[in-house]
Design an enzyme around this catalytic site. Sequence first.
Site, PDB file in Angstrom:
ATOM      1  N   CYS A  67       9.010  -6.608  41.134  1.00 39.44           N
ATOM      2  CA  CYS A  67       9.976  -5.511  41.190  1.00 39.44           C
ATOM      3  C   CYS A  67      11.083  -5.803  42.197  1.00 39.44           C
ATOM      4  O   CYS A  67      10.801  -6.176  43.342  1.00 39.44           O
ATOM      5  CB  CYS A  67       9.264  -4.216  41.569  1.00 39.44           C
ATOM      6  SG  CYS A  67      10.364  -2.799  41.676  1.00 39.44           S
ATOM      7  N   CYS A  73      10.853   0.509  48.187  1.00 37.76           N
ATOM      8  CA  CYS A  73      10.137   1.598  47.516  1.00 37.76           C
ATOM      9  C   CYS A  73       8.712   1.691  48.053  1.00 37.76           C
ATOM     10  O   CYS A  73       8.040   0.676  48.264  1.00 37.76           O
ATOM     11  CB  CYS A  73      10.115   1.345  46.009  1.00 37.76           C
ATOM     12  SG  CYS A  73       9.114   2.516  45.089  1.00 37.76           S
ATOM     13  N   CYS A  76       4.568   0.778  45.865  1.00 40.27           N
ATOM     14  CA  CYS A  76       3.681  -0.388  45.920  1.00 40.27           C
ATOM     15  C   CYS A  76       3.729  -0.993  47.316  1.00 40.27           C
ATOM     16  O   CYS A  76       4.751  -0.921  47.998  1.00 40.27           O
ATOM     17  CB  CYS A  76       4.100  -1.460  44.912  1.00 40.27           C
ATOM     18  SG  CYS A  76       3.955  -0.963  43.191  1.00 40.27           S
ATOM     19  N   PHE A 293     -17.916  18.026  40.577  1.00 35.89           N
ATOM     20  CA  PHE A 293     -16.461  17.796  40.587  1.00 35.89           C
ATOM     21  C   PHE A 293     -16.054  17.262  39.210  1.00 35.89           C
ATOM     22  O   PHE A 293     -15.388  16.243  39.091  1.00 35.89           O
ATOM     23  CB  PHE A 293     -16.053  16.827  41.694  1.00 35.89           C
ATOM     24  CG  PHE A 293     -16.502  17.232  43.075  1.00 35.89           C
ATOM     25  CD1 PHE A 293     -15.734  18.085  43.852  1.00 35.89           C
ATOM     26  CD2 PHE A 293     -17.698  16.767  43.602  1.00 35.89           C
ATOM     27  CE1 PHE A 293     -16.142  18.465  45.126  1.00 35.89           C
ATOM     28  CE2 PHE A 293     -18.115  17.131  44.875  1.00 35.89           C
ATOM     29  CZ  PHE A 293     -17.336  17.982  45.642  1.00 35.89           C
ATOM     30  N   GLU A 314     -17.239  22.476  38.806  1.00 37.89           N
ATOM     31  CA  GLU A 314     -15.874  22.175  39.238  1.00 37.89           C
ATOM     32  C   GLU A 314     -15.279  23.421  39.884  1.00 37.89           C
ATOM     33  O   GLU A 314     -15.643  24.541  39.544  1.00 37.89           O
ATOM     34  CB  GLU A 314     -15.059  21.740  38.015  1.00 37.89           C
ATOM     35  CG  GLU A 314     -13.553  21.796  38.126  1.00 37.89           C
ATOM     36  CD  GLU A 314     -13.013  20.831  39.148  1.00 37.89           C
ATOM     37  OE1 GLU A 314     -12.089  21.223  39.869  1.00 37.89           O
ATOM     38  OE2 GLU A 314     -13.520  19.696  39.221  1.00 37.89           O
ATOM     39  N   ASP A 363     -18.126  12.939  41.686  1.00 38.74           N
ATOM     40  CA  ASP A 363     -16.777  12.349  41.619  1.00 38.74           C
ATOM     41  C   ASP A 363     -15.804  13.246  42.382  1.00 38.74           C
ATOM     42  O   ASP A 363     -14.957  13.912  41.781  1.00 38.74           O
ATOM     43  CB  ASP A 363     -16.358  12.191  40.153  1.00 38.74           C
ATOM     44  CG  ASP A 363     -14.980  11.553  39.997  1.00 38.74           C
ATOM     45  OD1 ASP A 363     -14.501  10.929  40.962  1.00 38.74           O
ATOM     46  OD2 ASP A 363     -14.383  11.698  38.917  1.00 38.74           O
ATOM     47  N   CYS A 393     -12.591   7.944  45.751  1.00 41.67           N
ATOM     48  CA  CYS A 393     -11.221   7.457  45.951  1.00 41.67           C
ATOM     49  C   CYS A 393     -10.900   7.335  47.437  1.00 41.67           C
ATOM     50  O   CYS A 393      -9.736   7.181  47.807  1.00 41.67           O
ATOM     51  CB  CYS A 393     -10.215   8.380  45.258  1.00 41.67           C
ATOM     52  SG  CYS A 393     -10.284  10.097  45.787  1.00 41.67           S
TER      53      CYS A 393
END
Length: 466
Positions: A67, A73, A76, A293, A314, A363, A393
């Site tokens: 890129c 930016c 990334c 979740f 959830e 999750d 995550c």
Amino acid sequence: MVDVLNIESLDLEARGIAHRDGKVLFVEGALPGERVTVQTVRRKPSYEIAKVEEILRPSSQRVAPRCPHFGVCGGCAMQHLAPAAQVAIKQRALEDTFWHVGKLKPARILPPLYGPTWGYRYRARLSVRVVPKKGGVLVGFHERKSSYVADMRECHVLPPAVSRLLLPLRAMIAAMSAPDRMPQIEVALGDEAIVLVLRHLLPLTDGDIAVLRAFAAEHGVQWWLQSKGPDTVHPLEREHADALAYTLPEFGLRMPYRPTDFTQVNHAINRAMVSRALKLLDVQPQDRVADLFCGLGNFTLPLATQGREAVGVEGSKALTDRAHEAAARHGLGERTRFATLNLFEVDVQWLRGLGYFDRMLIDPPREGAQAVVQALSLLAPGERPRRIVYVSCNPGTLARDAAIMVHEGGYALRSAGVINMFPHTGHVESIAVFESLDEATVLQAQAQARQKAREEAERLAEAAAA
């Protein structure tokens, strides 16, 4: 002052790490194994931040960023590093975090899950700003470590069909009645449609609506509008209300969703992740399985195709309603149940109230699942899931929760590995497998945890009385 440094490792912000005179230096633009000259830009008592002036010995893993906006930016951070090396760094970060936070080592490291390196981002939030000095309207991600919007003309992590919209979107916003009152465009791609959600702070004029419709007709997109909070999101054209969906072909499932619903950014990796999670859970036909979740039922519905019953829990009723509708549409209504509950406030009594589960999938969002794992750790050997798969995550909260399950609950961390959900970024998605140990080991771990809690309570009481 220009220094010469040997770069030892890389952090998840893609900064090279070196040491000098007992101090840590974080070097922007440097990779492990490189010898570089650097210029210090910020000094703190225990560390410094520097930038590369010259690369004297480049890494064999250094590649040319695809890129032209890389480095400016903020979308990334790792395009200058070969994809396999990016994943290796994330795997090392996961293992290091398990050890530093939880004093844990997985018994087995799972092979990384790979997917597309480019054009993978099917969900994104683009900022909109009017910047006369840069030619007018900008549409894109924020600049690296800045609130400014990058002057983006293309983006290689967005699908090509979306990347091609960046410049036309600038012109479209500029043609509207109040460009400076339209701060954001959310992008959501399904398997068959591109939806753009326009955030507008002032009512749209008839002329604005005409501009949106002309853009949609020319570029093959659908517009949704958001005037205030998430509840105000609605399609510009009523017939587009059910346009978005992704598929899980292995399980014969089609999952409809709204553009502001949480879905995984990377559809290809999501399919691979669901497949791996179910293989690791090893659900048997007689098993009752919990999916905590659960969101739209991304795991719940596949689980229902394999076990006796899948129960999804959830915090968002809108999501559980859509999950229930999807289950009914696929003939899984009798094998699924959904509940709406704040999983950050549950306790062991609530968990017992759900009944016995043979398997469990967790999750959570970045905050992790501390309340859930604390409740799990209090369950007796005969009332707990034998195997748990935890999709994360955030390595930090995964390691924290894993430590509770292992050191306080008598679970073993059988395996863990990374999922390359976000190539070229520092985000680490991972998956871990826990199994309950024998009854004696579980009871011993629980007794030790109770004793430690008593000692801590006594210490705090003594400190308060002093």
